[in-house]
Design a protein around this motif. Structure first.
Motif, PDB file in Angstrom:
ATOM      1  N   SER A   1       0.808  -1.105   0.113  1.00 21.24           N
ATOM      2  CA  SER A   1       0.088   0.015  -0.120  1.00 21.24           C
ATOM      3  C   SER A   1       0.761   1.443   0.054  1.00 21.24           C
ATOM      4  N   VAL A   2       0.415   2.256  -0.858  1.00 21.96           N
ATOM      5  CA  VAL A   2       1.140   3.541  -0.857  1.00 21.96           C
ATOM      6  C   VAL A   2       0.851   4.294   0.455  1.00 21.96           C
ATOM      7  N   LEU A   3       1.668   5.029   1.198  1.00 23.34           N
ATOM      8  CA  LEU A   3       1.424   5.625   2.133  1.00 23.34           C
ATOM      9  C   LEU A   3       1.439   7.149   1.502  1.00 23.34           C
ATOM     10  N   VAL A   4       0.339   8.054   1.723  1.00 24.39           N
ATOM     11  CA  VAL A   4       0.355   9.123   1.305  1.00 24.39           C
ATOM     12  C   VAL A   4       0.008  10.224   2.486  1.00 24.39           C
ATOM     13  N   HIS A   5       1.180  11.209   2.803  1.00 29.25           N
ATOM     14  CA  HIS A   5       1.002  12.046   3.711  1.00 29.25           C
ATOM     15  C   HIS A   5       0.323  13.467   3.263  1.00 29.25           C
ATOM     16  N   CYS A   6      -1.049  13.836   3.745  1.00 29.32           N
ATOM     17  CA  CYS A   6      -1.790  14.646   3.553  1.00 29.32           C
ATOM     18  C   CYS A   6      -1.994  15.943   4.322  1.00 29.32           C
ATOM     19  N   ILE A   7      -1.323  17.015   3.912  1.00 29.94           N
ATOM     20  CA  ILE A   7      -1.607  18.451   4.616  1.00 29.94           C
ATOM     21  C   ILE A   7      -2.771  19.026   3.919  1.00 29.94           C
ATOM     22  N   THR A   8      -3.899  18.977   4.453  1.00 33.57           N
ATOM     23  CA  THR A   8      -5.031  19.516   3.722  1.00 33.57           C
ATOM     24  C   THR A   8      -5.753  20.327   4.765  1.00 33.57           C
TER      25      THR A   8
ATOM     26  N   GLU B   1      10.103   9.648   6.784  1.00 32.69           N
ATOM     27  CA  GLU B   1      10.983   8.389   6.321  1.00 32.69           C
ATOM     28  C   GLU B   1      10.021   7.185   5.815  1.00 32.69           C
ATOM     29  N   GLN B   2       8.710   7.340   6.145  1.00 33.98           N
ATOM     30  CA  GLN B   2       7.798   6.169   5.769  1.00 33.98           C
ATOM     31  C   GLN B   2       7.038   6.440   4.537  1.00 33.98           C
ATOM     32  N   THR B   3       6.597   7.697   4.283  1.00 31.34           N
ATOM     33  CA  THR B   3       5.524   8.245   3.383  1.00 31.34           C
ATOM     34  C   THR B   3       6.105   7.972   1.763  1.00 31.34           C
ATOM     35  N   ASP B   4       5.294   7.742   0.868  1.00 29.69           N
ATOM     36  CA  ASP B   4       5.756   7.486  -0.306  1.00 29.69           C
ATOM     37  C   ASP B   4       5.561   8.794  -1.277  1.00 29.69           C
ATOM     38  N   SER B   5       4.505   9.720  -0.824  1.00 31.50           N
ATOM     39  CA  SER B   5       4.279  10.782  -1.354  1.00 31.50           C
ATOM     40  C   SER B   5       3.783  11.785  -0.398  1.00 31.50           C
ATOM     41  N   ILE B   6       3.568  13.168  -0.954  1.00 31.27           N
ATOM     42  CA  ILE B   6       2.981  14.456  -0.213  1.00 31.27           C
ATOM     43  C   ILE B   6       1.831  15.042  -0.855  1.00 31.27           C
ATOM     44  N   LEU B   7       0.810  15.328  -0.242  1.00 30.83           N
ATOM     45  CA  LEU B   7       0.027  16.286  -0.961  1.00 30.83           C
ATOM     46  C   LEU B   7      -0.014  17.390   0.019  1.00 30.83           C
ATOM     47  N   LEU B   8      -0.051  18.614  -0.442  1.00 26.73           N
ATOM     48  CA  LEU B   8      -0.005  19.964   0.170  1.00 26.73           C
ATOM     49  C   LEU B   8      -1.144  20.656  -0.514  1.00 26.73           C
TER      50      LEU B   8
ATOM     51  N   ILE C   1       5.908  15.423  -4.664  1.00 27.83           N
ATOM     52  CA  ILE C   1       4.658  16.366  -4.088  1.00 27.83           C
ATOM     53  C   ILE C   1       3.737  16.895  -5.005  1.00 27.83           C
ATOM     54  N   VAL C   2       2.336  16.767  -4.371  1.00 29.27           N
ATOM     55  CA  VAL C   2       1.308  17.483  -5.417  1.00 29.27           C
ATOM     56  C   VAL C   2       0.701  18.631  -4.707  1.00 29.27           C
ATOM     57  N   LEU C   3       0.862  19.597  -5.331  1.00 30.39           N
ATOM     58  CA  LEU C   3       0.452  20.841  -4.778  1.00 30.39           C
ATOM     59  C   LEU C   3      -0.990  21.343  -5.292  1.00 30.39           C
ATOM     60  N   ASP C   4      -2.074  21.348  -4.314  1.00 29.50           N
ATOM     61  CA  ASP C   4      -3.140  21.581  -4.879  1.00 29.50           C
ATOM     62  C   ASP C   4      -3.522  23.159  -4.425  1.00 29.50           C
ATOM     63  N   ILE C   5      -3.846  24.063  -5.391  1.00 30.46           N
ATOM     64  CA  ILE C   5      -3.373  25.715  -5.203  1.00 30.46           C
ATOM     65  C   ILE C   5      -4.847  26.113  -5.037  1.00 30.46           C
ATOM     66  N   VAL C   6      -5.483  25.666  -3.886  1.00 33.28           N
ATOM     67  CA  VAL C   6      -6.966  25.877  -3.725  1.00 33.28           C
ATOM     68  C   VAL C   6      -7.235  27.322  -3.376  1.00 33.28           C
ATOM     69  N   GLY C   7      -7.914  28.099  -4.115  1.00 38.13           N
ATOM     70  CA  GLY C   7      -8.134  29.601  -3.819  1.00 38.13           C
ATOM     71  C   GLY C   7      -7.274  30.711  -4.117  1.00 38.13           C
ATOM     72  N   VAL C   8      -6.237  30.159  -4.788  1.00 33.46           N
ATOM     73  CA  VAL C   8      -5.404  31.174  -5.266  1.00 33.46           C
ATOM     74  C   VAL C   8      -5.920  32.529  -6.065  1.00 33.46           C
ATOM     75  N   ALA C   9      -6.868  32.071  -6.637  1.00 30.28           N
ATOM     76  CA  ALA C   9      -7.701  33.254  -7.552  1.00 30.28           C
ATOM     77  C   ALA C   9      -8.551  34.519  -6.741  1.00 30.28           C
ATOM     78  N   ALA C  10      -8.680  33.990  -5.447  1.00 35.54           N
ATOM     79  CA  ALA C  10      -9.435  34.895  -4.667  1.00 35.54           C
ATOM     80  C   ALA C  10      -8.432  35.675  -3.538  1.00 35.54           C
ATOM     81  N   SER C  11      -7.354  35.125  -3.243  1.00 38.37           N
ATOM     82  CA  SER C  11      -6.516  35.461  -2.365  1.00 38.37           C
ATOM     83  C   SER C  11      -4.995  35.886  -2.723  1.00 38.37           C
TER      84      SER C  11
END
Length: 264
Positions: A12-19, A52-59, A83-93
């Motif tokens: 299983s892929v371990l995804v670290h999410c900072i959401t 050290e454990q995670t396979d990918s990162i979501l920001l 790293i996947v960067l999700d640029i939520v709300g950049v058009a508003a702020s």
């Protein structure tokens, strides 16, 4: 046809999410439904151990705060995983826009809706809040966005989501045409796409292919959900069935249903 990344069964892929609080549980379950493993942690004091454990990162830039901004910056600099960067709300702020520029330097994939990606590229947008604007999705505006994205660093893959999803990496431009309009009618769909991309990246797929597969898989989940429900369809039922399809669609020949073409 290339093998499907879903479900992740061998390891299983371990995804670290900072959401954000709005979609935290939704993303965690979406990853579990496709056989990946989520960890939702944003205290920088844990990052050295967790990375050290995670396979990918979501920001994800949703629900920004001083503490979260700091966590996003630290994670961006510490992580060696994709790293996947999700640029939520950049058009508003303007705050989020500036932060997205800083974080994008280390990102493998940068994603947002069409209006957010226009803002990221310095183009005018008629977006309000975090939603994309139909005016930004017209043919001339789409051509303008694609031209701008092609000028960005080719080491990064860029995804602009909308009625037609656009993936750009250098001179390569893909237009994806699966999905249904109802996917815009419940919160967190874009966040799920970001998490799915991160999971496929974590499994070792190249960024362009990972983005194409993850976006198509989720859009096809929406198509299958709509098809399976009795009409008229309640949106709450549609949301639930779309999530169900995350764990079911892989049992079908879903890659044969993918619709898309190269941009010319």
């Amino acid at each position: 046809m290339k093998r499907s990344p879903f479900p992740f069964t061998e390891q299983s892929v371990l995804v670290h999410c900072i959401t954000n609080e709005i979609t935290n549980e939704l993303l965690a379950n979406a990853l579990l439904f496709v056989g990946a493993k989520p960890i939702m942690a944003e205290d920088p004091r844990e990052f050295a151990d967790l990375f050290e454990q995670t396979d990918s990162i979501l920001l994800n830039l949703g629900r920004i705060s001083p503490a979260k901004e700091q966590a996003l910056k630290i994670a961006s600099h510490m992580a060696t995983q994709p790293i996947v960067l999700d640029i939520v709300g950049v058009a508003a702020s303007s705050l989020r826009l500036a932060l997205s520029k800083e974080l994008a330097v280390n990102a493998t994939v940068v994603k947002g809706n069409i209006s957010e990606m226009r803002s990221f590229c310095g183009l005018a947008t008629k977006s309000r809040g975090v939603d994309g604007s139909p005016f930004d999705q017209q043919a001339a505006e789409m051509d303008e966005l694609i031209t701008a994205l092609k000028k960005l660093p080719s080491t990064t893959t860029y995804l602009a989501t909308g009625p037609t999803d656009v993936i750009v990496q250098g001179e390569t431009v893909l237009l994806l045409e699966n999905g249904v309009a109802e996917l815009d009618s419940f919160t967190g769909t874009g966040d799920i796409v970001g998490a799915l991309i991160a999971s496929v990246l974590g499994a070792g797929y190249p960024s362009l292919e990972a983005t194409r597969l993850a976006v198509s898989y989720f859009n096809l989940c929406g198509e299958a959900a709509k098809k399976s429900l009795v009409q008229p369809m309640g949106l709450a039922d549609f949301r639930q069935e779309t999530c169900n399809q995350l764990s079911l669609l892989h049992q079908t020949c879903w890659q044969k249903q993918m619709k898309g073409k190269n941009y010319e």
